[in-house]
Design an enzyme around this catalytic site. Structure first.
Site, mmCIF file in Angstrom:
data_model
loop_
_atom_site.group_PDB
_atom_site.id
_atom_site.type_symbol
_atom_site.label_atom_id
_atom_site.label_comp_id
_atom_site.label_asym_id
_atom_site.label_seq_id
_atom_site.Cartn_x
_atom_site.Cartn_y
_atom_site.Cartn_z
ATOM 1 C CG ASN A 4 -3.075 -13.751 5.299
ATOM 2 O OD1 ASN A 4 -3.590 -12.734 5.721
ATOM 3 N ND2 ASN A 4 -2.012 -14.292 5.865
ATOM 4 C CG ASP A 5 -1.640 -10.845 1.344
ATOM 5 O OD1 ASP A 5 -1.412 -10.891 2.568
ATOM 6 O OD2 ASP A 5 -0.771 -11.046 0.476
ATOM 7 C CB VAL A 6 -7.840 -11.397 -1.047
ATOM 8 C CG1 VAL A 6 -6.772 -11.501 -2.117
ATOM 9 C CG2 VAL A 6 -8.260 -12.769 -0.553
ATOM 10 C CB THR A 7 -9.599 -11.748 4.167
ATOM 11 O OG1 THR A 7 -8.401 -12.202 4.836
ATOM 12 C CG2 THR A 7 -10.067 -12.818 3.210
ATOM 13 C CB ALA A 67 1.371 -8.378 1.012
#
Ligand code: NAP
Length: 463
Positions: free
Chosen positions: A388-391, A429
């Site tokens: 999620n966050d890393v995209t 996050a």
């Protein structure tokens, strides 16, 4: 040569070989192809270090040593069997034990030697117990936060940094006094208790999201205190192992901070990790496109190039073996399948590499973020599995986002994006992901393992 001198020579040689193995271990651990060899080298080095220590002339009775070995193994073996996602808190516990040991050894050495302690010796001894004590409580706090025994939320108040730093300054002041007056035995306990309190206070304002970086930093402190202990005990092996631990922990913290676009001071004093309630609340109204396993399988089968982006959800679902089956079936159909690895995907450095290696996915199919980002515009399908966050493109475009500036995988530039996750919940996050509302994005709602399994089933049935 006397028996004593012969024994001493053997110990020195054993220590030398152990030190070389520790250095090689770190070198080999830096690449997936040699990582297993690195682990073995580290293990053999540690066995040699223990064996060499047990050969020391000074040991007159092995009874307590055997009891300690049995007790230590009794605690260590179950700790080694924890689930992969619990490794950060397990690592924090190891640092806590190591730091406690260093503090106890330092205390024993002080009381044995005081008041005949040279200034150099008292300086390293002070460094040993101060770093050891604060690492002990700091690591316990970090483990508690990650295990969610303690609240993950950062607790802050005005003037907190000043209060915290004053504890450290007082401890250093006592150390300076002891260097000048090593006979002041009554002050020594204060030099342990104050850093113990500092260790707790240091972690209180840091949110759960930053704990893995903090653990890596505590790893560095534990290494430095062990190196200081090496000077006190006149052990070159401890100095080498401590210095390796201290520097590698520090480098890892820097790499992790960079990958999250955070500075060290920001991690230590920034109170990051609070849930962003305002942004998360905005998710409900906006429509998304969702698809079934059958539809997803059809799109994948028609693609020429697929980039799979694994994340924390793949680890939670233990979907890596199913992902391997998906890789096999697509490759057999002539689809070019690669994996995009973000440096902080998951919950610890190298998390995705380890899981994909466990499923025997060929290393040459794994591509680092910087190398694959340029290829997304030519990619037919980006399949995001529990990441999620890393995209999150907001990291590139929304200067108000808490993750603004964090380097991400540019999956939104692929022709079609498919995201497997269970709901619209945010990631670590705590921020919403605009990727999910794009026209080209299809949400595949479900548990990663069972959804990938259904896709594989469809692809196999569609022969
Ligand atoms: P992430 O942002 O935490 O997102 C993981 C996603 O997985 C969640 O949105 C969740 O959505 C989904 N999920 C959970 N269980 C699932 C299951 N059983 N099946 C399918 N999906 C599931 O993860 P990420 O993209 O890997 O990013 C890592 C985050 O951790 C970053 O913010 C990074 O800064 C932080 N971090 C990483 C490290 C490190 O060293 N790797 C260290 C410190 C911090 P649902 O609940 O809707 O399923």
């Amino acid at each position: 040569m006397t028996d004593f001198a012969g024994n001493q020579l053997i110990i020195e040689v054993v220590y030398l070989v152990a030190s070389a193995l520790f250095i090689l271990s770190l070198k080999w651990l830096s690449s997936p192809t040699t990582a297993r060899r690195g682990v073995r080298a580290g293990e053999i080095g540690m066995v040699l270090a223990i064996a060499g220590t047990l050969m020391h002339h000074g040991i007159v009775d092995y009874k307590w040593i055997v009891i300690a070995l049995v007790l230590g193994s009794g605690i260590g073996i179950p700790l080694g069997l924890v689930h992969m996602t619990a490794v950060p808190q397990r690592t924090a516990l190891s640092h806590a034990f190591g730091a406690l040991c260093v503090t106890l050894v330092g205390s024993a050495e002080f009381y044995l030697r005081s008041p005949d302690v040279s200034r150099f010796m008292m300086s390293v001894l002070s460094m040993e117990v101060i770093l050891g004590s604060l690492t002990f409580t700091g690591s316990l706090m970090a483990a508690g936060k990650l295990q969610e025994i303690l609240p993950q939320r950062p607790l802050t108040y005005k003037g907190q940094n000043l209060v915290n730093l004053s504890f450290l300054v007082i401890a250093i002041g006592i150390a300076v006094y002891l260097v000048l007056h090593p006979g002041a035995k009554q002050l020594f306990p204060a030099m342990i208790v104050i850093p113990l309190i500092f260790g707790v206070l240091m972690i209180v304002p840091i949110g759960g999201a930053d704990m893995p970086t903090v653990i890596s930093l505590l790893n560095s402190y534990a290494g430095l205190s062990a190196a200081a202990m090496g000077f006190v005990l006149d052990s070159k092996l401890l100095i080498i192992a401590g210095a390796l631990d201290g520097s590698s922990g520090f480098i890892l913290s820097v790499i992790m901070s960079k990958a999250m676009n955070r500075s060290f001071t920001n991690v230590l004093f920034g109170a990051f990790g609070q849930v962003q309630a305002s942004t998360a609340g905005a998710t409900e109204e906006r429509p998304v496109h969702s698809a079934t396993p059958e539809e997803a399988a059809g799109i994948l089968a028609a693609a020429n190039s697929v980039v799979i982006v694994p994340g924390y959800g793949m680890a939670v679902a233990q979907a890596q073996h199913k992902v391997r089956e998906l890789y096999d079936v697509l490759t057999k159909r002539g689809v070019n399948v690669r994996f995009a690895i973000h440096p902080v995907a998951g919950r610890m450095p190298g998390h995705m590499n380890v899981l994909l290696a466990e499923a025997d996915i060929p290393y040459d199919r794994l591509t680092e973020m910087d190398d694959i980002n340029g290829d997304f515009p030519q990619t037919d399908v980006a399949l995001v599995i529990g990441a999620n966050d890393v995209t999150n493109p907001a990291a590139r475009t929304d200067s108000g986002s808490p993750i603004y500036g964090m380097p991400i995988l540019d999956v939104d530039k692929a022709r079609t994006v498919m995201v497997i996750k269970r709901s619209m919940s945010p990631g670590f996050a705590g921020v919403d992901n605009p990727l999910y509302y794009m026209d080209k994005t299809l949400m595949l709602f479900g548990d990663a393992k069972s959804f990938v399994n259904s896709i594989v089933h469809e692809l196999n049935g569609a022969h």
